[in-house]
Write a protein that holds these residues in place. Structure first.
Motif, short mmCIF file in Angstrom:
data_model
loop_
_atom_site.label_atom_id
_atom_site.label_comp_id
_atom_site.label_asym_id
_atom_site.label_seq_id
_atom_site.Cartn_x
_atom_site.Cartn_y
_atom_site.Cartn_z
N THR A 141 0.85 -1.20 0.00
CA THR A 141 0.00 0.00 0.00
C THR A 141 0.88 1.24 0.00
OG1 THR A 141 -1.51 -1.22 1.41
CG2 THR A 141 -1.88 1.17 1.26
N GLN A 154 -8.64 9.40 0.82
CA GLN A 154 -9.68 9.27 1.85
C GLN A 154 -11.05 9.11 1.19
OE1 GLN A 154 -9.75 11.38 5.52
NE2 GLN A 154 -7.65 12.10 5.35
N CYS A 155 -11.23 9.70 0.00
CA CYS A 155 -12.52 9.59 -0.71
C CYS A 155 -12.66 8.24 -1.41
CB CYS A 155 -12.66 10.70 -1.75
SG CYS A 155 -12.74 12.35 -1.03
N THR A 156 -11.57 7.72 -1.96
CA THR A 156 -11.67 6.47 -2.74
C THR A 156 -11.35 5.23 -1.92
OG1 THR A 156 -9.36 6.58 -3.40
CG2 THR A 156 -10.96 7.64 -4.88
N ARG A 157 -10.63 5.41 -0.82
CA ARG A 157 -10.14 4.29 0.00
C ARG A 157 -9.43 3.24 -0.86
NH1 ARG A 157 -10.11 4.62 5.52
NH2 ARG A 157 -10.65 2.43 5.77
N ASP A 159 -9.96 2.41 -3.98
CA ASP A 159 -10.72 1.81 -5.07
C ASP A 159 -10.88 2.86 -6.18
OD1 ASP A 159 -12.45 0.66 -6.81
OD2 ASP A 159 -13.97 0.11 -5.32
N GLN A 255 -12.71 15.97 0.78
CA GLN A 255 -12.21 15.86 2.16
C GLN A 255 -11.89 17.26 2.66
OE1 GLN A 255 -8.74 16.35 3.12
NE2 GLN A 255 -9.01 15.78 5.25
N TYR A 267 -4.04 10.48 9.48
CA TYR A 267 -4.78 9.47 8.70
C TYR A 267 -3.84 8.34 8.28
CZ TYR A 267 -7.55 7.31 5.02
OH TYR A 267 -8.22 6.39 4.24
N TYR A 271 -3.97 4.47 9.52
CA TYR A 271 -4.64 3.69 8.47
C TYR A 271 -4.41 2.19 8.68
CZ TYR A 271 -5.97 1.98 3.89
OH TYR A 271 -6.57 1.29 2.87
N PRO A 272 -5.38 1.32 8.54
CA PRO A 272 -6.76 1.55 8.05
C PRO A 272 -7.75 1.94 9.15
CG PRO A 272 -6.37 -0.80 8.27
CD PRO A 272 -5.10 -0.13 8.70
N ARG A 274 -9.05 4.69 12.31
CA ARG A 274 -9.01 6.14 12.56
C ARG A 274 -8.94 6.34 14.06
NH1 ARG A 274 -10.47 10.06 8.54
NH2 ARG A 274 -11.27 9.12 6.63
#
Ligand code: NDP
Ligand code: MG
Length: 383
Positions: A141, A154-157, A159, A255, A267, A271-272, A274
Protein backbone atom coordinates in the motif's frame (compact mmCIF):
# COMPACT_ATOMS: atom_id res chain seq x y z
CA UNK A 1 -4.06 -1.63 18.37
CA UNK A 2 -2.26 -4.11 20.62
CA UNK A 3 1.32 -3.60 19.52
CA UNK A 4 3.10 -0.42 18.55
CA UNK A 5 3.53 0.36 14.85
CA UNK A 6 7.24 0.60 14.10
CA UNK A 7 7.96 3.63 11.93
CA UNK A 8 11.00 4.78 9.95
CA UNK A 9 11.02 8.47 8.91
CA UNK A 10 13.19 9.63 6.02
CA UNK A 11 13.69 13.40 6.23
CA UNK A 12 12.59 13.55 9.87
CA UNK A 13 14.22 16.97 10.31
CA UNK A 14 12.11 18.70 7.62
CA UNK A 15 8.73 20.41 7.76
CA UNK A 16 6.67 17.29 6.97
CA UNK A 17 8.93 15.02 9.03
CA UNK A 18 8.46 17.23 12.10
CA UNK A 19 4.67 17.27 11.64
CA UNK A 20 4.64 13.47 11.52
CA UNK A 21 6.79 13.37 14.68
CA UNK A 22 4.41 15.75 16.47
CA UNK A 23 1.54 13.38 15.70
CA UNK A 24 3.57 10.39 16.85
CA UNK A 25 4.42 12.22 20.09
CA UNK A 26 0.74 13.03 20.63
CA UNK A 27 -0.31 9.39 20.25
CA UNK A 28 2.94 7.89 21.55
CA UNK A 29 1.35 4.73 22.94
CA UNK A 30 0.62 3.58 19.35
CA UNK A 31 4.01 4.11 17.69
CA UNK A 32 7.72 3.47 17.97
CA UNK A 33 10.19 5.43 15.82
CA UNK A 34 12.89 2.88 15.01
CA UNK A 35 14.92 4.86 12.46
CA UNK A 36 15.20 8.35 11.03
CA UNK A 37 17.24 10.14 8.40
CA UNK A 38 18.44 13.71 8.15
CA UNK A 39 20.60 15.39 5.52
CA UNK A 40 22.50 18.17 7.32
CA UNK A 41 20.58 19.16 10.44
CA UNK A 42 22.46 17.03 12.98
CA UNK A 43 21.39 19.17 15.94
CA UNK A 44 17.73 18.57 15.23
CA UNK A 45 18.33 14.88 14.48
CA UNK A 46 20.05 14.50 17.84
CA UNK A 47 17.04 15.96 19.67
CA UNK A 48 14.69 13.61 17.80
CA UNK A 49 16.87 10.58 18.56
CA UNK A 50 16.85 11.50 22.26
CA UNK A 51 13.14 12.36 22.52
CA UNK A 52 11.90 9.30 20.64
CA UNK A 53 14.62 6.80 21.74
CA UNK A 54 15.43 6.13 18.08
CA UNK A 55 17.73 3.13 17.44
CA UNK A 56 19.15 4.13 14.06
CA UNK A 57 20.09 7.36 12.30
CA UNK A 58 21.11 7.83 8.67
CA UNK A 59 22.88 11.07 7.75
CA UNK A 60 22.74 11.44 3.98
CA UNK A 61 25.06 14.44 3.61
CA UNK A 62 28.53 12.86 3.67
CA UNK A 63 30.19 16.23 4.36
CA UNK A 64 28.62 16.54 7.81
CA UNK A 65 30.53 15.44 10.93
CA UNK A 66 28.49 13.06 13.08
CA UNK A 67 29.33 12.61 16.80
CA UNK A 68 29.82 8.86 17.47
CA UNK A 69 27.60 8.55 20.52
CA UNK A 70 24.60 10.35 19.00
CA UNK A 71 22.71 7.12 18.26
CA UNK A 72 23.03 3.31 18.64
CA UNK A 73 23.41 2.69 14.89
CA UNK A 74 24.68 5.33 12.49
CA UNK A 75 24.49 5.06 8.69
CA UNK A 76 26.27 7.46 6.32
CA UNK A 77 25.40 8.70 2.82
CA UNK A 78 22.60 7.59 0.53
CA UNK A 79 23.94 4.01 0.46
CA UNK A 80 23.88 4.06 4.25
CA UNK A 81 20.25 5.16 4.14
CA UNK A 82 19.42 2.25 1.82
CA UNK A 83 21.28 -0.12 4.19
CA UNK A 84 19.19 1.23 7.09
CA UNK A 85 15.94 0.56 5.19
CA UNK A 86 17.19 -2.94 4.35
CA UNK A 87 18.30 -3.88 7.85
CA UNK A 88 15.78 -2.45 10.33
CA UNK A 89 12.61 -4.24 11.40
CA UNK A 90 9.65 -1.89 10.91
CA UNK A 91 6.05 -1.68 9.65
CA UNK A 92 5.85 1.58 7.71
CA UNK A 93 8.26 4.07 6.21
CA UNK A 94 7.42 7.77 6.00
CA UNK A 95 9.15 9.36 3.01
CA UNK A 96 9.42 13.04 3.92
CA UNK A 97 12.92 13.63 2.56
CA UNK A 98 13.25 16.00 -0.36
CA UNK A 99 14.55 15.01 -3.80
CA UNK A 100 14.94 12.03 -6.13
CA UNK A 101 17.56 10.37 -3.90
CA UNK A 102 14.58 8.94 -2.06
CA UNK A 103 13.81 6.67 -5.02
CA UNK A 104 16.11 3.75 -4.17
CA UNK A 105 15.15 3.65 -0.46
CA UNK A 106 11.45 3.65 -1.46
CA UNK A 107 11.98 0.76 -3.88
CA UNK A 108 13.82 -1.20 -1.13
CA UNK A 109 10.94 -0.53 1.26
CA UNK A 110 8.44 -1.82 -1.31
CA UNK A 111 10.58 -4.89 -2.05
CA UNK A 112 10.46 -5.66 1.67
CA UNK A 113 6.65 -5.36 1.61
CA UNK A 114 6.49 -2.34 3.93
CA UNK A 115 3.71 0.26 3.91
CA UNK A 116 4.96 3.45 2.22
CA UNK A 117 3.65 6.78 3.55
CA UNK A 118 4.73 9.08 0.75
CA UNK A 119 5.05 12.86 1.01
CA UNK A 120 7.88 13.16 -1.54
CA UNK A 121 6.28 13.87 -4.92
CA UNK A 122 9.51 14.02 -6.94
CA UNK A 123 9.86 10.23 -6.70
CA UNK A 124 6.53 9.62 -8.41
CA UNK A 125 7.13 12.37 -10.96
CA UNK A 126 10.38 10.80 -12.18
CA UNK A 127 9.62 7.10 -11.62
CA UNK A 128 5.88 6.70 -11.12
CA UNK A 129 5.58 3.64 -13.36
CA UNK A 130 8.46 1.82 -11.67
CA UNK A 131 7.24 2.55 -8.15
CA UNK A 132 3.56 1.78 -8.75
CA UNK A 133 4.27 -1.41 -10.75
CA UNK A 134 6.54 -2.74 -8.01
CA UNK A 135 4.00 -1.81 -5.33
CA UNK A 136 1.27 -3.66 -7.24
CA UNK A 137 3.50 -6.71 -7.75
CA UNK A 138 4.38 -6.83 -4.03
CA UNK A 139 0.86 -5.99 -2.83
CA UNK A 140 2.22 -2.92 -1.02
CA UNK A 141 0.00 0.00 0.00
CA UNK A 142 1.24 3.46 -0.90
CA UNK A 143 -0.47 5.96 1.37
CA UNK A 144 -0.26 9.52 -0.02
CA UNK A 145 0.72 12.10 2.57
CA UNK A 146 0.63 15.08 0.19
CA UNK A 147 -2.61 16.74 1.35
CA UNK A 148 -4.45 16.72 -2.02
CA UNK A 149 -3.64 13.08 -2.73
CA UNK A 150 -4.38 12.14 0.83
CA UNK A 151 -7.79 13.80 0.41
CA UNK A 152 -8.45 11.78 -2.76
CA UNK A 153 -7.33 8.57 -1.06
CA UNK A 154 -9.68 9.27 1.85
CA UNK A 155 -12.52 9.59 -0.71
CA UNK A 156 -11.67 6.47 -2.74
CA UNK A 157 -10.14 4.29 0.00
CA UNK A 158 -7.91 2.80 -2.68
CA UNK A 159 -10.72 1.81 -5.07
CA UNK A 160 -10.04 3.77 -8.28
CA UNK A 161 -12.62 2.02 -10.48
CA UNK A 162 -15.34 4.66 -10.47
CA UNK A 163 -13.32 7.88 -10.79
CA UNK A 164 -14.48 10.15 -13.60
CA UNK A 165 -12.30 13.13 -12.72
CA UNK A 166 -9.98 14.26 -9.96
CA UNK A 167 -10.17 17.87 -8.82
CA UNK A 168 -6.92 18.99 -7.23
CA UNK A 169 -7.39 22.11 -5.17
CA UNK A 170 -4.67 24.74 -4.96
CA UNK A 171 -4.26 27.63 -2.54
CA UNK A 172 -3.02 29.61 -5.56
CA UNK A 173 -0.01 30.67 -3.51
CA UNK A 174 0.75 34.32 -2.96
CA UNK A 175 0.08 35.61 -6.46
CA UNK A 176 -2.96 33.89 -7.95
CA UNK A 177 -5.05 37.08 -7.94
CA UNK A 178 -2.21 39.55 -8.59
CA UNK A 179 -1.11 40.79 -11.99
CA UNK A 180 1.69 39.23 -13.96
CA UNK A 181 4.12 42.00 -13.10
CA UNK A 182 3.78 41.33 -9.37
CA UNK A 183 4.78 37.72 -10.02
CA UNK A 184 7.64 38.60 -12.30
CA UNK A 185 9.18 41.06 -9.83
CA UNK A 186 8.60 39.02 -6.66
CA UNK A 187 11.48 38.90 -4.18
CA UNK A 188 12.59 35.79 -2.31
CA UNK A 189 11.27 37.19 0.97
CA UNK A 190 7.81 37.82 -0.57
CA UNK A 191 7.63 34.38 -2.12
CA UNK A 192 8.59 32.63 1.12
CA UNK A 193 5.66 34.20 2.98
CA UNK A 194 3.00 31.69 1.94
CA UNK A 195 -0.47 33.04 2.79
CA UNK A 196 -1.79 29.72 4.12
CA UNK A 197 0.67 26.88 4.53
CA UNK A 198 3.94 26.65 6.45
CA UNK A 199 6.27 24.39 4.43
CA UNK A 200 9.89 23.92 3.33
CA UNK A 201 11.39 26.66 1.12
CA UNK A 202 11.47 24.72 -2.15
CA UNK A 203 7.81 23.72 -2.08
CA UNK A 204 6.84 27.26 -1.02
CA UNK A 205 8.49 28.65 -4.17
CA UNK A 206 6.80 25.90 -6.22
CA UNK A 207 3.50 26.94 -4.74
CA UNK A 208 3.96 30.54 -5.93
CA UNK A 209 4.77 29.45 -9.51
CA UNK A 210 2.15 26.66 -9.36
CA UNK A 211 4.88 24.17 -10.34
CA UNK A 212 3.80 22.40 -7.16
CA UNK A 213 0.34 21.79 -8.60
CA UNK A 214 1.96 20.72 -11.86
CA UNK A 215 4.04 18.11 -10.03
CA UNK A 216 0.90 17.05 -8.17
CA UNK A 217 -0.98 16.37 -11.42
CA UNK A 218 1.75 13.90 -12.38
CA UNK A 219 1.79 12.47 -8.85
CA UNK A 220 -2.00 11.95 -8.99
CA UNK A 221 -1.94 10.31 -12.41
CA UNK A 222 0.44 7.64 -11.08
CA UNK A 223 -1.13 7.16 -7.66
CA UNK A 224 -4.70 6.79 -8.92
CA UNK A 225 -4.12 5.48 -12.46
CA UNK A 226 -6.02 8.41 -14.02
CA UNK A 227 -5.21 9.94 -17.40
CA UNK A 228 -3.99 13.57 -16.97
CA UNK A 229 -6.83 14.76 -19.21
CA UNK A 230 -9.15 13.75 -16.35
CA UNK A 231 -7.25 15.71 -13.68
CA UNK A 232 -8.42 19.29 -13.10
CA UNK A 233 -6.98 22.08 -10.97
CA UNK A 234 -9.21 24.47 -9.01
CA UNK A 235 -7.89 27.42 -7.04
CA UNK A 236 -9.49 27.36 -3.63
CA UNK A 237 -7.96 30.13 -1.50
CA UNK A 238 -9.81 29.07 1.67
CA UNK A 239 -7.86 25.77 1.65
CA UNK A 240 -10.65 23.95 3.47
CA UNK A 241 -11.35 21.39 0.74
CA UNK A 242 -8.11 19.51 0.11
CA UNK A 243 -9.34 17.91 -3.14
CA UNK A 244 -12.43 16.34 -4.68
CA UNK A 245 -13.26 13.17 -6.57
CA UNK A 246 -15.97 13.22 -9.23
CA UNK A 247 -17.36 9.70 -9.65
CA UNK A 248 -18.82 8.16 -12.80
CA UNK A 249 -22.38 8.34 -11.44
CA UNK A 250 -22.21 12.14 -11.01
CA UNK A 251 -21.51 12.23 -7.26
CA UNK A 252 -18.60 14.21 -5.81
CA UNK A 253 -16.76 13.42 -2.59
CA UNK A 254 -14.40 15.89 -0.93
CA UNK A 255 -12.21 15.86 2.16
CA UNK A 256 -12.11 18.89 4.45
CA UNK A 257 -9.90 19.69 7.43
CA UNK A 258 -8.04 22.70 8.84
CA UNK A 259 -4.87 23.94 7.11
CA UNK A 260 -2.27 21.61 8.57
CA UNK A 261 -0.44 18.54 7.35
CA UNK A 262 -1.22 16.88 10.67
CA UNK A 263 -4.59 15.57 9.47
CA UNK A 264 -3.05 13.79 6.49
CA UNK A 265 -0.23 12.51 8.73
CA UNK A 266 -2.70 11.25 11.34
CA UNK A 267 -4.78 9.47 8.70
CA UNK A 268 -1.72 7.71 7.26
CA UNK A 269 -0.27 6.75 10.63
CA UNK A 270 -3.49 5.13 11.82
CA UNK A 271 -4.64 3.69 8.47
CA UNK A 272 -6.76 1.55 8.05
CA UNK A 273 -8.17 2.59 11.45
CA UNK A 274 -9.01 6.14 12.56
CA UNK A 275 -8.05 7.61 15.91
CA UNK A 276 -10.71 9.16 18.08
CA UNK A 277 -9.64 12.74 18.92
CA UNK A 278 -11.30 15.22 21.22
CA UNK A 279 -9.76 18.43 19.86
CA UNK A 280 -11.82 20.89 17.84
CA UNK A 281 -11.24 20.51 14.07
CA UNK A 282 -13.04 22.57 11.40
CA UNK A 283 -15.72 25.00 12.44
CA UNK A 284 -17.94 24.78 9.38
CA UNK A 285 -19.83 27.95 10.40
CA UNK A 286 -16.60 29.88 9.84
CA UNK A 287 -16.52 28.74 6.20
CA UNK A 288 -18.51 31.57 4.71
CA UNK A 289 -18.10 30.58 1.08
CA UNK A 290 -16.47 27.58 -0.52
CA UNK A 291 -15.24 29.24 -3.70
CA UNK A 292 -13.21 27.72 -6.54
CA UNK A 293 -11.51 29.55 -9.43
CA UNK A 294 -10.06 28.39 -12.74
CA UNK A 295 -6.27 28.71 -12.91
CA UNK A 296 -4.77 31.15 -15.40
CA UNK A 297 -2.33 29.15 -17.53
CA UNK A 298 -0.83 32.29 -19.08
CA UNK A 299 0.03 33.69 -15.67
CA UNK A 300 1.38 30.33 -14.47
CA UNK A 301 3.39 28.79 -17.33
CA UNK A 302 4.82 26.14 -14.94
CA UNK A 303 1.32 24.69 -14.68
CA UNK A 304 0.82 24.66 -18.46
CA UNK A 305 4.20 22.99 -18.98
CA UNK A 306 3.45 20.34 -16.34
CA UNK A 307 0.22 19.39 -18.11
CA UNK A 308 2.17 19.02 -21.36
CA UNK A 309 4.82 16.81 -19.75
CA UNK A 310 2.17 14.73 -17.96
CA UNK A 311 0.95 13.78 -21.47
CA UNK A 312 4.51 13.07 -22.70
CA UNK A 313 7.00 10.34 -21.92
CA UNK A 314 9.03 9.94 -18.73
CA UNK A 315 12.15 11.80 -19.92
CA UNK A 316 10.14 15.05 -20.07
CA UNK A 317 8.85 14.56 -16.53
CA UNK A 318 12.36 13.92 -15.22
CA UNK A 319 13.53 17.05 -17.06
CA UNK A 320 10.67 19.17 -15.72
CA UNK A 321 11.43 18.17 -12.14
CA UNK A 322 15.22 18.52 -12.39
CA UNK A 323 15.18 21.86 -14.23
CA UNK A 324 12.63 23.25 -11.79
CA UNK A 325 14.76 22.20 -8.80
CA UNK A 326 17.87 23.83 -10.28
CA UNK A 327 15.94 27.01 -11.11
CA UNK A 328 14.29 27.23 -7.67
CA UNK A 329 17.66 26.88 -5.97
CA UNK A 330 19.05 29.72 -8.11
CA UNK A 331 16.01 31.86 -7.31
CA UNK A 332 16.48 31.22 -3.57
CA UNK A 333 20.11 32.33 -3.93
CA UNK A 334 18.83 35.49 -5.69
CA UNK A 335 20.70 34.58 -8.88
CA UNK A 336 17.59 34.61 -11.11
CA UNK A 337 14.14 36.22 -11.05
CA UNK A 338 10.96 34.21 -10.41
CA UNK A 339 9.79 34.60 -14.02
CA UNK A 340 12.96 32.83 -15.25
CA UNK A 341 11.92 29.52 -13.62
CA UNK A 342 9.42 28.48 -16.35
CA UNK A 343 11.82 29.74 -19.04
CA UNK A 344 14.58 27.45 -17.72
CA UNK A 345 12.17 24.51 -17.51
CA UNK A 346 10.98 25.08 -21.08
CA UNK A 347 14.57 25.31 -22.35
CA UNK A 348 15.52 22.10 -20.55
CA UNK A 349 12.46 20.26 -21.91
CA UNK A 350 13.51 21.09 -25.46
CA UNK A 351 16.87 19.39 -24.82
CA UNK A 352 15.54 15.88 -24.04
CA UNK A 353 13.96 13.34 -26.37
CA UNK A 354 10.59 11.80 -25.50
CA UNK A 355 11.59 8.46 -23.91
CA UNK A 356 10.59 5.89 -21.29
CA UNK A 357 13.09 4.18 -18.99
CA UNK A 358 12.94 0.89 -17.14
CA UNK A 359 15.81 1.19 -14.66
CA UNK A 360 16.66 3.45 -11.74
CA UNK A 361 20.15 3.97 -13.19
CA UNK A 362 18.77 5.41 -16.45
CA UNK A 363 16.34 7.66 -14.56
CA UNK A 364 19.00 9.06 -12.25
CA UNK A 365 21.44 9.54 -15.15
CA UNK A 366 18.89 11.63 -17.09
CA UNK A 367 18.14 13.58 -13.91
CA UNK A 368 21.84 14.41 -13.51
CA UNK A 369 22.27 15.28 -17.19
CA UNK A 370 19.32 17.72 -17.09
CA UNK A 371 20.60 19.31 -13.87
CA UNK A 372 23.92 20.22 -15.43
CA UNK A 373 22.24 21.43 -18.65
CA UNK A 374 19.73 23.52 -16.71
CA UNK A 375 22.59 25.07 -14.71
CA UNK A 376 24.20 26.14 -18.01
CA UNK A 377 20.92 27.38 -19.49
CA UNK A 378 20.21 29.42 -16.38
CA UNK A 379 23.34 31.53 -16.86
CA UNK A 380 21.63 33.73 -19.42
CA UNK A 381 19.06 34.72 -16.77
CA UNK A 382 21.58 35.67 -14.09
CA UNK A 383 20.76 38.98 -12.45
P1 NDP B 1 12.08 20.53 4.03
O1 NDP B 1 13.06 21.29 3.22
O2 NDP B 1 11.44 21.17 5.20
O3 NDP B 1 12.77 19.17 4.55
C1 NDP B 1 13.47 18.32 3.70
C2 NDP B 1 13.94 17.09 4.45
O4 NDP B 1 14.71 16.28 3.55
C3 NDP B 1 14.86 17.41 5.62
O5 NDP B 1 14.78 16.38 6.56
C4 NDP B 1 16.24 17.42 4.95
O6 NDP B 1 17.29 17.15 5.87
C5 NDP B 1 16.08 16.27 3.96
N1 NDP B 1 16.89 16.45 2.76
C6 NDP B 1 17.13 17.58 2.08
N2 NDP B 1 17.90 17.33 1.01
C7 NDP B 1 18.17 16.01 1.02
C8 NDP B 1 18.93 15.14 0.19
N3 NDP B 1 19.60 15.59 -0.88
N4 NDP B 1 18.98 13.83 0.50
C9 NDP B 1 18.30 13.35 1.58
N5 NDP B 1 17.57 14.12 2.42
C10 NDP B 1 17.49 15.43 2.12
O7 NDP B 1 11.00 19.98 3.00
P2 NDP B 1 9.46 19.64 3.23
O8 NDP B 1 9.29 18.93 4.52
O9 NDP B 1 8.66 20.84 2.93
O10 NDP B 1 9.21 18.63 2.01
C11 NDP B 1 9.72 17.30 2.02
C12 NDP B 1 9.06 16.51 0.90
O11 NDP B 1 7.66 16.43 1.14
C13 NDP B 1 9.22 17.15 -0.48
O12 NDP B 1 9.35 16.12 -1.42
C14 NDP B 1 7.91 17.91 -0.68
O13 NDP B 1 7.56 18.03 -2.03
C15 NDP B 1 6.94 17.00 0.05
N6 NDP B 1 5.74 17.68 0.57
C16 NDP B 1 5.85 18.67 1.52
C17 NDP B 1 4.73 19.29 2.04
C18 NDP B 1 4.81 20.33 3.13
O14 NDP B 1 3.79 20.70 3.69
N7 NDP B 1 5.98 20.81 3.49
C19 NDP B 1 3.38 18.94 1.56
C20 NDP B 1 3.38 17.86 0.61
C21 NDP B 1 4.51 17.27 0.13
P3 NDP B 1 18.04 18.31 6.75
O15 NDP B 1 16.97 19.25 7.20
O16 NDP B 1 18.62 17.52 7.87
O17 NDP B 1 19.06 18.94 5.88
MG1 MG C 1 0.15 19.26 -1.86
Amino acid sequence: MNTKKRIVILGATGSVGMTVLEEIARYGEHFEVVGISCHSNIERAEVIVRNFSVQALAVTNSQIAVPKNICGKIFRGINGLIAMVESLEFDAIVVAMAGVDGLRPVLRGIERGKVIILANKEILVVAGELVMNLARAKGVTILPLDSEHNAIFQCTRGDNRFIRRLWLTASGGKFWNQDRQAIENATVAEVLQHPKWSMGKKITVDSSTMANKGLEIIEAMHLFGVDPARIEVAIHPACAVHSLVEFCDGSFLAQLSPISMKYAARYCLFYPERINVSEQSLDIFQLNELRFFRPDFEKFPCLRLAIEVAQSKQSKRIAYNAANEVAVELFLKEKIALWAIPEIIEDALSKVEDKHYSTVEEILAVDQMVRSKAGQLAKRFNV
